[in-house]
Design an enzyme around this catalytic site. Sequence first.
Site, PDB file in Angstrom:
ATOM      1  N   ARG A   1      -9.878  -0.524  -1.626  1.00  0.00           N
ATOM      2  CA  ARG A   1     -10.324  -1.389  -0.524  1.00  0.00           C
ATOM      3  C   ARG A   1     -11.154  -2.558  -1.044  1.00  0.00           C
ATOM      4  O   ARG A   1     -11.071  -3.673  -0.527  1.00  0.00           O
ATOM      5  CB  ARG A   1     -11.072  -0.537   0.511  1.00  0.00           C
ATOM      6  CG  ARG A   1     -10.109   0.375   1.260  1.00  0.00           C
ATOM      7  CD  ARG A   1     -10.743   1.514   2.027  1.00  0.00           C
ATOM      8  NE  ARG A   1      -9.682   2.401   2.547  1.00  0.00           N
ATOM      9  CZ  ARG A   1      -9.875   3.613   3.034  1.00  0.00           C
ATOM     10  NH1 ARG A   1     -11.102   4.124   3.084  1.00  0.00           N
ATOM     11  NH2 ARG A   1      -8.862   4.334   3.470  1.00  0.00           N
TER      12      ARG A   1
ATOM     13  N   TYR B   1      -2.070  -1.352   5.166  1.00  0.00           N
ATOM     14  CA  TYR B   1      -2.176  -0.344   4.100  1.00  0.00           C
ATOM     15  C   TYR B   1      -3.607  -0.216   3.576  1.00  0.00           C
ATOM     16  O   TYR B   1      -4.493  -0.945   3.988  1.00  0.00           O
ATOM     17  CB  TYR B   1      -1.127  -0.543   3.014  1.00  0.00           C
ATOM     18  CG  TYR B   1      -1.084  -1.777   2.175  1.00  0.00           C
ATOM     19  CD1 TYR B   1      -2.148  -2.619   1.992  1.00  0.00           C
ATOM     20  CD2 TYR B   1       0.100  -2.068   1.483  1.00  0.00           C
ATOM     21  CE1 TYR B   1      -2.058  -3.719   1.165  1.00  0.00           C
ATOM     22  CE2 TYR B   1       0.208  -3.166   0.648  1.00  0.00           C
ATOM     23  CZ  TYR B   1      -0.880  -3.979   0.494  1.00  0.00           C
ATOM     24  OH  TYR B   1      -0.789  -5.045  -0.322  1.00  0.00           O
ATOM     25  N   GLU B   2      -3.781   0.792   2.724  1.00  0.00           N
ATOM     26  CA  GLU B   2      -5.121   1.183   2.242  1.00  0.00           C
ATOM     27  C   GLU B   2      -6.038   1.562   3.415  1.00  0.00           C
ATOM     28  O   GLU B   2      -7.251   1.396   3.354  1.00  0.00           O
ATOM     29  CB  GLU B   2      -5.754   0.062   1.407  1.00  0.00           C
ATOM     30  CG  GLU B   2      -4.858  -0.396   0.271  1.00  0.00           C
ATOM     31  CD  GLU B   2      -5.379  -0.088  -1.108  1.00  0.00           C
ATOM     32  OE1 GLU B   2      -6.429   0.566  -1.221  1.00  0.00           O
ATOM     33  OE2 GLU B   2      -4.723  -0.503  -2.072  1.00  0.00           O
ATOM     34  N   GLY B   3      -5.430   2.039   4.498  1.00  0.00           N
ATOM     35  CA  GLY B   3      -6.173   2.365   5.723  1.00  0.00           C
ATOM     36  C   GLY B   3      -6.086   1.198   6.677  1.00  0.00           C
ATOM     37  O   GLY B   3      -6.559   0.105   6.359  1.00  0.00           O
TER      38      GLY B   3
END
Length: 384
Positions: free
Chosen positions: A244, A363-365
Amino acid sequence: MDLTLSPEQDAVKKAVRAWVDDVVTPRALQNDREERFPQEALDGLRQTGFIGLSIDEEYGGGGGDPLSYVLFIEALGRGDANVRSIVSVHLGLVAGSIARWGTAEQRQQWLPRMASGEVLGCFGLTEPDFGSNPADLQATAAKQPDGSYLLNGTKIFITNGTIAGVTLFMARTGGAGARGVSAFLVPNDTPGFEARKIHGKLGLRSCDTAELVLRDVRVPAEALLGGEEGKGIRVALTALNDGRMSLGASCTGLAQAALDTMITYTTQRKQFGKVIAGHQLVQELIADTAVEVDCARLLTWRVADLKTRGEDYSLAASKAKYYASEASVRAANNCVQAHGGYGYIDEYPAGKYLRDARVTTLYEGTSQIQKLIIGRALTGISAF
Ligand code: TGC
Ligand code: FAD
């Protein structure tokens, strides 16, 4: 508070920027049009040693500190988000996890070859039915009487999936929920391991995204990361703190590119007898974007600073990722707007910026997940 770069950080920034301007940016639009993998960039990352920038010198890497890494990723994101994604998965999600959790043997086995770029990493967490909630993932790792494991399962949307030499593969070793998941280092050429390239993405068209299908893939006990079962979700979420931060940097770079492109175009294009940058509402697009670029950069630098000082940076990483990804979409959209109709055709990079930015809130949450992480941290109440 001192935001001055150290001589080493400044040197990294200048060297990467010059290389990106020379090798990456000039080919980015054509690669995107042709869905062509940026092989020259990957070769160059190996030749320059940038591919191992954040791996410890002990393993042949560059030993770069967190802010150097952020500057590196921002420069890549400014040049081509496709190239950035190869690197931040390889370094931030995979090599970083091996360095943090791996046994001495696992570090020796993988890190020198990852530092040179001989082996690339990919990160196998998401499954077709488990994305935002990986704690429920269904891939299995069944322990055999001789101590080896038999891996089965499918992973979806895996960056570097067909080009990687090693997958950090999260699979269930026993029990429900997060504590039942373990992390494995799986060589991608192991029999039963299949990687299928995914085509037709909205953006990031030239980077490698794959579905991984594992059928009775046998790995030795030594493939279990850190030699301990049940830590797979912790391994993954710790890696995602770095992912992140990296995405914050990449989105800052993309938003900066959108801003630069907007300024170039609007100071040349004329309407109503003057350059369009002379119209106040066009300046508003530029000013809004410029402020958001600074905010994204400062939020991301704060993550690097906390990491350097050994403090918890997970909350700061979620804030940076959430803000910078949404800001990069707004920046790219403003860039399209400032180009008028020319923003809608691929002769100019504005449309590519928007398509490449769009995935970063997913993506990546996703943005929703980042908000829930931030809300949980501030209130102590989980809304998941
Ligand atoms: P939860 O119960 O909160 O935690 C489980 C265990 O993990 C620990 N933990 C963390 N550790 C370090 N850093 C963090 N940020 C951590 N968050 C949690 C926690 O202490 C616990 O450890 P233990 O020892 O007690 O077991 O887990 P949860 O299931 O409630 O998690 C909730 C949630 C939603 C936050 C999490 O699942 C999440 O972040 N979901 C989003 C999934 C995600 O981001 N996937 C990304 C896939 S990779 C990707 O997209 C790459 S893109 C590639 C490119 O850039 O090209
Ligand atoms: P879902 O989880 O099904 O979410 C769908 C929607 O529901 C979203 O809007 C989400 O925000 C919302 N939602 C879900 N739960 C909640 C909730 N509790 N509250 C509110 N809203 C909620 N994964 C990897 O493991 N490795 C990789 O290398 C990788 N690379 C990727 C590359 C690309 C190009 C793409 C597109 C994805 C990649 N991913 C990778 C997967 C990515 O991380 C997931 O797509 C992402 O985490 C979302 O999961 P999902 O797609 O299953 O969506």
